[in-house]
Design an enzyme around this catalytic site. Structure first.
Site, PDB file in Angstrom:
ATOM      1  N   GLN A  68       0.827  -1.213   0.000  1.00  0.00           N
ATOM      2  CA  GLN A  68       0.000   0.000   0.000  1.00  0.00           C
ATOM      3  C   GLN A  68       0.864   1.266   0.000  1.00  0.00           C
ATOM      4  O   GLN A  68       0.580   2.227  -0.721  1.00  0.00           O
ATOM      5  CB  GLN A  68      -0.930   0.027   1.224  1.00  0.00           C
ATOM      6  CG  GLN A  68      -1.570  -1.291   1.601  1.00  0.00           C
ATOM      7  CD  GLN A  68      -2.662  -1.754   0.661  1.00  0.00           C
ATOM      8  OE1 GLN A  68      -2.905  -1.146  -0.366  1.00  0.00           O
ATOM      9  NE2 GLN A  68      -3.319  -2.837   1.018  1.00  0.00           N
ATOM     10  N   GLU A 112     -14.257   1.652  -7.617  1.00  0.00           N
ATOM     11  CA  GLU A 112     -14.161   0.207  -7.393  1.00  0.00           C
ATOM     12  C   GLU A 112     -15.401  -0.442  -7.992  1.00  0.00           C
ATOM     13  O   GLU A 112     -16.524  -0.033  -7.698  1.00  0.00           O
ATOM     14  CB  GLU A 112     -14.065  -0.094  -5.899  1.00  0.00           C
ATOM     15  CG  GLU A 112     -14.308  -1.531  -5.498  1.00  0.00           C
ATOM     16  CD  GLU A 112     -13.303  -2.504  -6.106  1.00  0.00           C
ATOM     17  OE1 GLU A 112     -13.749  -3.505  -6.709  1.00  0.00           O
ATOM     18  OE2 GLU A 112     -12.085  -2.255  -5.983  1.00  0.00           O
ATOM     19  N   ASP A 143     -17.337   1.193 -13.066  1.00  0.00           N
ATOM     20  CA  ASP A 143     -16.277   0.811 -13.989  1.00  0.00           C
ATOM     21  C   ASP A 143     -15.269   1.956 -14.121  1.00  0.00           C
ATOM     22  O   ASP A 143     -15.634   3.082 -14.478  1.00  0.00           O
ATOM     23  CB  ASP A 143     -16.904   0.493 -15.350  1.00  0.00           C
ATOM     24  CG  ASP A 143     -15.908  -0.070 -16.345  1.00  0.00           C
ATOM     25  OD1 ASP A 143     -14.726   0.306 -16.288  1.00  0.00           O
ATOM     26  OD2 ASP A 143     -16.320  -0.885 -17.190  1.00  0.00           O
ATOM     27  N   ASP A 161      -4.779   0.122  -8.426  1.00  0.00           N
ATOM     28  CA  ASP A 161      -4.552  -0.957  -7.468  1.00  0.00           C
ATOM     29  C   ASP A 161      -5.456  -2.119  -7.866  1.00  0.00           C
ATOM     30  O   ASP A 161      -6.548  -2.278  -7.346  1.00  0.00           O
ATOM     31  CB  ASP A 161      -4.864  -0.481  -6.046  1.00  0.00           C
ATOM     32  CG  ASP A 161      -4.736  -1.594  -5.023  1.00  0.00           C
ATOM     33  OD1 ASP A 161      -4.043  -2.588  -5.322  1.00  0.00           O
ATOM     34  OD2 ASP A 161      -5.333  -1.486  -3.942  1.00  0.00           O
ATOM     35  N   SER A 163      -6.277  -6.295  -8.961  1.00  0.00           N
ATOM     36  CA  SER A 163      -5.896  -7.683  -8.739  1.00  0.00           C
ATOM     37  C   SER A 163      -5.096  -8.136  -9.950  1.00  0.00           C
ATOM     38  O   SER A 163      -4.773  -7.346 -10.843  1.00  0.00           O
ATOM     39  CB  SER A 163      -7.141  -8.544  -8.518  1.00  0.00           C
ATOM     40  OG  SER A 163      -8.086  -8.336  -9.543  1.00  0.00           O
ATOM     41  N   ASP A 164      -4.749  -9.405 -10.013  1.00  0.00           N
ATOM     42  CA  ASP A 164      -3.895  -9.892 -11.089  1.00  0.00           C
ATOM     43  C   ASP A 164      -4.647  -9.943 -12.421  1.00  0.00           C
ATOM     44  O   ASP A 164      -5.881  -9.896 -12.446  1.00  0.00           O
ATOM     45  CB  ASP A 164      -3.347 -11.269 -10.702  1.00  0.00           C
ATOM     46  CG  ASP A 164      -2.397 -11.171  -9.513  1.00  0.00           C
ATOM     47  OD1 ASP A 164      -1.283 -10.664  -9.711  1.00  0.00           O
ATOM     48  OD2 ASP A 164      -2.778 -11.571  -8.397  1.00  0.00           O
ATOM     49  N   TYR A 229       2.956 -12.345  -1.294  1.00  0.00           N
ATOM     50  CA  TYR A 229       2.652 -12.309  -2.720  1.00  0.00           C
ATOM     51  C   TYR A 229       3.512 -13.355  -3.436  1.00  0.00           C
ATOM     52  O   TYR A 229       4.565 -13.751  -2.908  1.00  0.00           O
ATOM     53  CB  TYR A 229       2.922 -10.924  -3.302  1.00  0.00           C
ATOM     54  CG  TYR A 229       1.850  -9.897  -3.004  1.00  0.00           C
ATOM     55  CD1 TYR A 229       0.617 -10.273  -2.487  1.00  0.00           C
ATOM     56  CD2 TYR A 229       2.075  -8.551  -3.240  1.00  0.00           C
ATOM     57  CE1 TYR A 229      -0.368  -9.326  -2.220  1.00  0.00           C
ATOM     58  CE2 TYR A 229       1.092  -7.600  -2.977  1.00  0.00           C
ATOM     59  CZ  TYR A 229      -0.123  -8.004  -2.461  1.00  0.00           C
ATOM     60  OH  TYR A 229      -1.099  -7.070  -2.197  1.00  0.00           O
TER      61      TYR A 229
END
Length: 291
Positions: A68, A112, A143, A161, A163-164, A229
């Site tokens: 973060q 988000e 979106d 930020d 996710s994968d 991670y």
């Protein structure tokens, strides 16, 4: 040699084939299928609470601060006056928590897509979810693409930020996305995107940096250590609209007293510069993209 045990969470994904991080679980706190993904929060024996989306660990209480702080302060400290910041993703609230600490930041817009992540984080991960309730922060459920299309040339810094690059976040690693975030920046603006680890996904890192380079005259790839991670490391791609911006050297340097007052535990100006000192195999792969 049967190492499989009940009561453990194991992160298994094709993004890092043949490798899995396992955490011993003491209690499942929340499990739900949202419109977009599987959301799981659980208590671990050694790492506090953890959030996993679609079976991939997003954060654990023991080491979330490293990620973060770095994704937030790397771009913020390279901008001369980052008053207006956009966070795309970051539903756990950790990035908002850190960005709000920067004394020059006045307004933070966060977009988000998954409202379930927002609510679950506020309820079960309050040490991060508190960021979503900071007075500087305005949370928008929706979106990020659509949001930026309607907010041109508005932000000094944009932090993605995500996710994968699977599921709902896959589109955030494409060239079209870098084009869009460029259009939402003010002159001299800076972006910072989560960009994976060179140890497991070097081709993905190279591709993401290539997309950034195609849109921004200044760019760089930096790293941070986050033990839970994949490979214990995460990377960030940064881009600047000003060709003279040196993303590897912060223009804003905080004193030790200021860092303590902001409760920063990982980031300082020396760590900032060290983040861009890369192993030779990574440098060689990234430099090929410019030839």
């Amino acid at each position: 040699m049967d190492a499989m045990k009940t009561g453990w969470f194991s992160e298994i994904n094709d993004l890092w084939p043949g490798v899995s991080l396992s955490l011993e679980v003491t209690k499942i706190l929340h499990r739900q299928r949202s419109k977009y993904q599987d959301v799981l929060v659980f208590e671990t024996k050694s790492h506090g609470r953890a959030l996993a989306l679609d079976g991939i660990i997003q954060c654990t209480q023991s080491d979330e601060f490293a990620y973060q702080e770095m994704i937030s302060f790397l771009p913020l400290c390279c901008h001369p006056n980052p008053k207006n910041v956009l966070i795309v993703g970051g539903g756990d609230g950790g990035v908002a928590r850190e960005v709000a600490k920067h004394p020059q930041v006045e307004k933070i817009a966060q977009v988000e897509i998954d409202s379930v992540v927002l609510e679950v984080s506020k309820q079960y991960l309050p040490y991060m979810g508190i960021g979503l309730q900071h007075p500087k922060v305005t949370v928008n459920v929706g979106d990020g693409f659509e949001f930026m299309k309607n907010h041109k040339a508005e932000f000094d810094v944009i932090i993605t930020d995500s996710s994968d690059p699977v599921g709902p976040a896959e589109c955030l690693f494409q060239e079209s996305y870098f084009s869009l975030i460029k259009s939402a920046l003010k002159p001299g603006g800076i972006v910072c995107n989560q960009a994976g680890t060179a140890w497991a996904n070097l081709d993905h890192v190279v591709q993401t940096l290539n997309h950034c380079k195609s849109m921004f005259p200044s760019s760089a790839y930096g790293i941070a250590a986050v033990p839970t991670y994949p490979t214990g490391q995460i990377g960030f791609v940064l881009g600047g609209l000003n060709a003279e911006t040196d993303l590897k050297k912060p223009t804003k340097v905080f004193s030790q007293t200021e860092l303590d007052e902001m409760s920063l535990r990982y980031y300082d100006h020396e760590v900032h510069q060290a983040a861009f000192v890369l192993p030779r195999f990574v440098k060689k792969a990234l430099n090929k993209t410019t030839s």
